[in-house]
Design an enzyme around this catalytic site. Structure first.
Site, PDB file in Angstrom:
ATOM      1  N   GLN A  20       0.595  -1.199  -0.062  1.00 24.60           N
ATOM      2  CA  GLN A  20       0.214  -0.025   0.118  1.00 24.60           C
ATOM      3  C   GLN A  20       0.863   1.304   0.004  1.00 24.60           C
ATOM      4  OE1 GLN A  20      -2.744  -1.893   3.191  1.00 24.60           O
ATOM      5  NE2 GLN A  20      -4.016  -0.430   2.412  1.00 24.60           N
ATOM      6  N   HIS A 114       0.792  -9.361   4.587  1.00 32.26           N
ATOM      7  CA  HIS A 114      -0.145  -8.255   4.469  1.00 32.26           C
ATOM      8  C   HIS A 114      -0.824  -8.317   3.251  1.00 32.26           C
ATOM      9  CE1 HIS A 114      -1.965  -4.576   6.513  1.00 32.26           C
ATOM     10  NE2 HIS A 114      -2.763  -4.926   5.397  1.00 32.26           N
ATOM     11  N   ASN A 158      -2.070 -10.604   8.286  1.00 30.58           N
ATOM     12  CA  ASN A 158      -2.651  -9.630   8.451  1.00 30.58           C
ATOM     13  C   ASN A 158      -4.127 -10.219   7.912  1.00 30.58           C
ATOM     14  OD1 ASN A 158      -3.435  -6.403   8.803  1.00 30.58           O
ATOM     15  ND2 ASN A 158      -4.066  -7.081   6.767  1.00 30.58           N
ATOM     16  N   GLU A 159      -5.143 -10.128   8.815  1.00 35.86           N
ATOM     17  CA  GLU A 159      -6.415 -10.401   8.539  1.00 35.86           C
ATOM     18  C   GLU A 159      -6.713 -11.515   7.598  1.00 35.86           C
ATOM     19  OE1 GLU A 159      -8.464  -6.803   6.913  1.00 35.86           O
ATOM     20  OE2 GLU A 159      -8.017  -5.747   8.909  1.00 35.86           O
TER      21      GLU A 159
HETATM   22  C1  GCO Z   1      -7.563  -3.857   6.143  1.00 33.02           C
HETATM   23  C2  GCO Z   1      -6.258  -3.840   5.794  1.00 33.02           C
HETATM   24  C3  GCO Z   1      -5.429  -2.473   5.502  1.00 33.02           C
HETATM   25  C4  GCO Z   1      -6.614  -1.337   4.992  1.00 33.02           C
HETATM   26  C5  GCO Z   1      -7.524  -0.589   6.128  1.00 33.02           C
HETATM   27  C6  GCO Z   1      -8.530   0.145   5.487  1.00 33.02           C
HETATM   28  O1  GCO Z   1      -7.948  -4.220   7.194  1.00 33.02           O
HETATM   29  O2  GCO Z   1      -8.450  -4.016   4.991  1.00 33.02           O
HETATM   30  O3  GCO Z   1      -5.149  -4.315   6.905  1.00 33.02           O
HETATM   31  O4  GCO Z   1      -4.754  -2.774   4.384  1.00 33.02           O
HETATM   32  O5  GCO Z   1      -6.130  -0.626   4.161  1.00 33.02           O
HETATM   33  O6  GCO Z   1      -8.037  -1.947   6.703  1.00 33.02           O
HETATM   34  O7  GCO Z   1      -9.503  -0.683   4.964  1.00 33.02           O
END
Ligand code: GCO
Length: 392
Positions: A20, A114, A158-159
């Site tokens: 990003q 990520h 991440n997520e």
């Molecule tokens: C997510 C990611 C980030 C996003 C943020 C805003 O949660 O999607 O970790 O990369 O940019 O959350 O949407």
């Protein structure tokens, strides 16, 4: 009036992610996805914020504002451009970033994945490749071997719930699959990837807390929606919270609430303002998700992402004030919260939506890449330094 003090040693930071902000991440699945003529991305990531070159300036801003931590991610496709081929210069780049954090009094919170995966893994099926978890663990082993002594906190994935849901359920992330059964199988693969990565990170040099980060909503059932809510929350959050057994913390990433009726998720409630992302303006969601993450996992919590996509910086100030009050209430009720990391340091590439949504404390000129801190940056940085939220 006295302010709301946070615990001594509370971690205050701000976050970015490689794809990003770095720019030029041409060797991963997202770069391909962005350039698919039939795709849905509004624009490609391109040079992003040029943080591959300007990361020192970014760290200067984070430290200068008063934060004590910086969360950033490693780009797997730079470190392992081809399967089993390792880039020493990329590893040295991220080692320099970790060292740069320490030189500025910042704790480096390193995310090992990520959203983006190398093209070579995507070509072999991505997270559906039977050995994807092992390939990810091997990448973590190689990375921690070079960085481990400098890592402050480690986030494996991440997520992962979003990777599975958006990439294999809704089809709006790579590989653009829309198949709920495959999405559920990818949940299992990512949980295994987390476990193997955690073992790899703990086996390498350095001593640091390890956990995953999870996108969590404040789920609210309208009458009759209770059962459907439980189903949705179970397949998108609980399966991962249960996979954190043995971890050192759970990273909570919350932006809003989601209302559910018997048929599923509802859109924003009439009369409730919405943000640039279409989320309801619901800062109190953070308190609900932090409480639930702690309750289900039994682990300490770090808020690894919270923020708002808005062009109104006063609204960002108000949103974060309410979110932090809710967070402080959790702490007062005995929830073990170790830190708050704001998303994001910079206005950056918001995936499918491109550069439209602005989550940054700092705006970035899209031509010159000049950084311009917004008023909220100074406010939140001062709050971090004081470790206290002034109560209006
Ligand atoms: C997510 C990611 C980030 C996003 C943020 C805003 O949660 O999607 O970790 O990369 O940019 O959350 O949407």
């Amino acid at each position: 009036m006295p302010g709301l003090r946070f615990p001594d040693g509370f971690l205050w930071g701000t976050a970015t992610a490689a794809h990003q902000v770095e720019g030029g991440n041409v060797n991963n699945d997202w770069w391909l996805f962005e350039h698919d003529a039939a795709g849905i991305c509004l624009e490609p990531s391109g040079d992003a914020c040029d943080s591959w070159h300007r990361w020192g300036e970014d760290l200067d801003i984070v430290a200068g504002l008063g934060f004590g931590a910086y969360r950033f991610s490693l780009e797997w496709s730079r470190i392992e451009p081809e399967e089993g081929e390792w880039s020493s210069s990329s590893l040295e780049h991220y080692r320099a970033m970790c060292a740069g954090c320490h030189e500025r009094g910042l704790v480096p919170i390193v995310t090992f994945h990520h959203f983006t995966s190398p093209r070579w893994l995507a070509a072999r099926g991505g997270w559906e490749a039977l050995d994807a978890p092992e390939r990810f663990a091997r990448f973590c082993e190689q990375a921690v071997g070079r960085l481990g002594d400098l890592v402050g906190w480690a986030c494996t994935l991440n997520e992962p719930n979003i990777v599975a849901m958006m990439g294999y359920g809704y089809g709006i992330f790579p590989p653009a699959v829309r198949d709920w059964d495959r999405r559920l199988r990818v949940n299992d693969a990512l949980c295994r990837a987390h476990r193997l990565a955690t073992e790899a990170l703990r086996s390498g040099p350095g001593e640091f807390p390890v956990g995953l980060t999870l996108s969590m909503n404040d789920w609210q059932a309208v009458p009759g929606g209770e059962e459907r809510l439980a189903e949705l929350r179970s397949e998108s959050e609980d399966v991962y919270l249960e996979a954190t057994a043995g971890d050192d913390f759970v990273g909570v990433q919350t932006y809003s609430r989601v209302r559910v009726d018997a048929s599923g998720m509802l859109g924003p409630e009439p009369g409730v303002p919405v943000t640039q992302m279409g989320y309801e303006y619901w800062p109190l969601a953070l308190g609900a998700t932090v409480r639930r993450a702690a309750e289900v996992s039994g682990l300490p919590v770090v808020v690894t992402e919270n923020g708002i996509g808005t062009e109104d910086d006063d609204q960002r100030h108000a949103f974060v004030t309410e979110a932090l009050r809710a967070l402080h209430s959790c702490i007062e009720d005995g929830v073990d919260v170790r830190g708050y990391v704001h998303w994001s340091l910079l206005d950056n590439f918001e995936w499918v939506l491109g550069y439209g949504p602005t989550f940054g404390l700092v705006s970035v000129d899209r031509e010159t890449f000049d950084r311009h801190p917004k008023p909220s940056a100074g406010w939140l940085g001062s709050l971090a330094k004081a470790n206290e939220l002034e109560v209006p």
